[in-house]
Design an enzyme around this catalytic site. Structure first.
Site, mmCIF file in Angstrom:
data_model
loop_
_atom_site.group_PDB
_atom_site.id
_atom_site.type_symbol
_atom_site.label_atom_id
_atom_site.label_comp_id
_atom_site.label_asym_id
_atom_site.label_seq_id
_atom_site.Cartn_x
_atom_site.Cartn_y
_atom_site.Cartn_z
ATOM 1 N N SER A 97 33.596 -12.268 4.202
ATOM 2 C CA SER A 97 33.399 -13.597 4.802
ATOM 3 C C SER A 97 34.678 -14.358 5.132
ATOM 4 O O SER A 97 34.611 -15.384 5.802
ATOM 5 C CB SER A 97 32.567 -14.470 3.868
ATOM 6 N N LYS A 121 35.174 -15.168 8.647
ATOM 7 C CA LYS A 121 34.371 -16.207 9.312
ATOM 8 C C LYS A 121 35.220 -17.392 9.759
ATOM 9 O O LYS A 121 34.832 -18.135 10.655
ATOM 10 C CB LYS A 121 33.235 -16.656 8.390
ATOM 11 N N VAL A 173 32.948 -11.576 -0.276
ATOM 12 C CA VAL A 173 32.361 -10.791 -1.365
ATOM 13 C C VAL A 173 33.134 -9.502 -1.677
ATOM 14 O O VAL A 173 32.790 -8.784 -2.604
ATOM 15 C CB VAL A 173 30.860 -10.482 -1.148
ATOM 16 N N TYR A 193 28.629 -8.662 14.028
ATOM 17 C CA TYR A 193 28.781 -9.365 12.742
ATOM 18 C C TYR A 193 29.200 -8.397 11.612
ATOM 19 O O TYR A 193 30.145 -8.661 10.868
ATOM 20 C CB TYR A 193 27.463 -10.082 12.388
ATOM 21 N N TYR A 199 30.746 -21.524 -0.447
ATOM 22 C CA TYR A 199 29.288 -21.620 -0.540
ATOM 23 C C TYR A 199 28.892 -22.788 -1.438
ATOM 24 O O TYR A 199 29.470 -23.866 -1.332
ATOM 25 C CB TYR A 199 28.693 -20.293 -1.040
HETATM 26 N N1 GLU Z 1 29.066 -9.434 5.112
HETATM 27 C C1 GLU Z 1 28.640 -10.212 3.973
HETATM 28 C C2 GLU Z 1 27.198 -10.672 4.178
HETATM 29 O O1 GLU Z 1 26.799 -10.935 5.300
HETATM 30 C C3 GLU Z 1 29.560 -11.384 3.816
HETATM 31 C C4 GLU Z 1 29.232 -12.249 2.627
HETATM 32 C C5 GLU Z 1 30.449 -12.843 1.962
HETATM 33 O O2 GLU Z 1 31.554 -12.312 2.010
HETATM 34 O O3 GLU Z 1 30.294 -13.894 1.345
HETATM 35 O O4 GLU Z 1 26.449 -10.775 3.251
#
Ligand code: GLU
Length: 304
Positions: free
Chosen positions: A63, A66, A258, A188, A240
């Site tokens: 993530s 992002k 993650v 994605y 988050y």
């Molecule tokens: N590719 C992971 C997902 O979509 C990213 C989640 C993350 O890194 O928090 O669940």
């Protein structure tokens, strides 16, 4: 400031605490990672880098990407983007479906999975060759062509992506996904699979510590006003439903993934990246967060 010395000393104090985190299990390829890995690297806006342990080993940034996809979409679309995705903390888990239903398919922010999927949809609409163009965008910022996707990790995520598929179908039903669902999700999963070292992460994010311009190349990546907004979203939504806690403990805008990575910036000073794969219950690196908390406290350097 001898950051290296601080890294060494903080690590020594943390070695004895019990790491109650767990490596991400829901993406099979990530669950196989060596949980004992640990790397940290800090790059100042003057271009000095201080690295410790596995700071030069690649890991899945997940993530953290992002932030970069948001930046490219924001550069292209400007404030129109905020019609498709909000900028409020969600207070919900990163892959939650609940909020999305009663907010009619408009994700709370670009860093929860739903929001990042909308950003992926925007980029699929805008970019001629989405995967190639996006990778070039990052390689140019970092001045490093060795940064690339991991096909293995992307495929592994695709095969177990039931919740993300539920999110994208729900948003499609609210007409907030414009392209073919499989094309959007393929993009994605690919961008989440990008691998970098801590040092490469610093090179990719240092401009956010320098008002949107790369201090090494003297090149504007985004405008000052845009850099302000990206850092604000990282501060309020980067971890988050633990974003408040991260601000309270660490006091820097940042983003986690993650794969166990965290990148954080101190505007006007430095970018720091850390990697430790075991995650706490909210999906953020257990040791990475603890280390950064001790670091900003010890060097008396946070934005607050
Ligand atoms: N590719 C992971 C997902 O979509 C990213 C989640 C993350 O890194 O928090 O669940």
């Amino acid at each position: 400031m001898d950051y290296q010395k601080h890294f060494f000393e903080i690590y020594a104090t943390l070695e004895s605490i019990e790491n109650t985190g767990e490596v991400a299990q829901y993406i099979p390829e990530l669950s196989r990672i060596d949980a004992s890995k640990f790397g940290v690297s800090l790059t100042t806006i003057e271009g000095k880098t201080f690295s410790f342990k596995d700071a030069n080993e690649k890991f899945s940034i997940q993530s953290i990407v992002k932030v970069l996809s948001l930046i490219l979409a924001y550069k292209e679309l400007g404030k129109e983007l905020w019609k498709r995705v909000g900028v409020e903390p969600s207070g919900s888990p990163f892959n939650s479906l609940v909020q999305l239903e009663y907010e009619k398919g408009i994700p709370r922010n670009p860093f929860i999975n739903a929001g990042a999927i909308v950003i992926a949809d925007v980029l699929v609409s805008i970019l001629k060759k989405p995967k190639e163009d996006f990778l070039k965008f990052i390689q140019n910022i970092a001045r490093d062509n060795s940064i690339t996707y991991s096909k293995k990790i992307a495929l592994s995520e695709k095969q177990s992506a039931h919740r993300n598929m539920a999110l994208v179908y729900l948003m499609k039903s609210f007409k907030n996904i414009k392209n073919d669902i499989n094309e959007v999700m393929d993009f994605y999963f690919s961008i989440c699979s990008i691998e970098m070292t801590c040092e490469q992460l610093n090179k990719s994010f240092l401009f956010l510590a320098n008002n949107g311009s790369c201090p090494i190349q003297q090149k504007e990546i985004i405008r000052i006003s845009q850099s302000k907004r990206i850092n604000a979203i990282m501060q309020t939504c980067g971890f988050y439903d633990e974003s408040g806690d991260f601000a309270f403990r660490v006091g820097l805008p940042g983003k986690s993934g993650v794969g166990g990575g965290i990148v954080a910036v101190h505007p006007g000073k430095y970018c720091v990246s850390i990697w430790s794969p075991k995650l706490n219950k909210k999906g953020n690196s257990f040791l990475g967060t603890k280390f950064l908390e001790d670091f900003t406290t010890r060097v008396e350097s946070s934005i607050f």
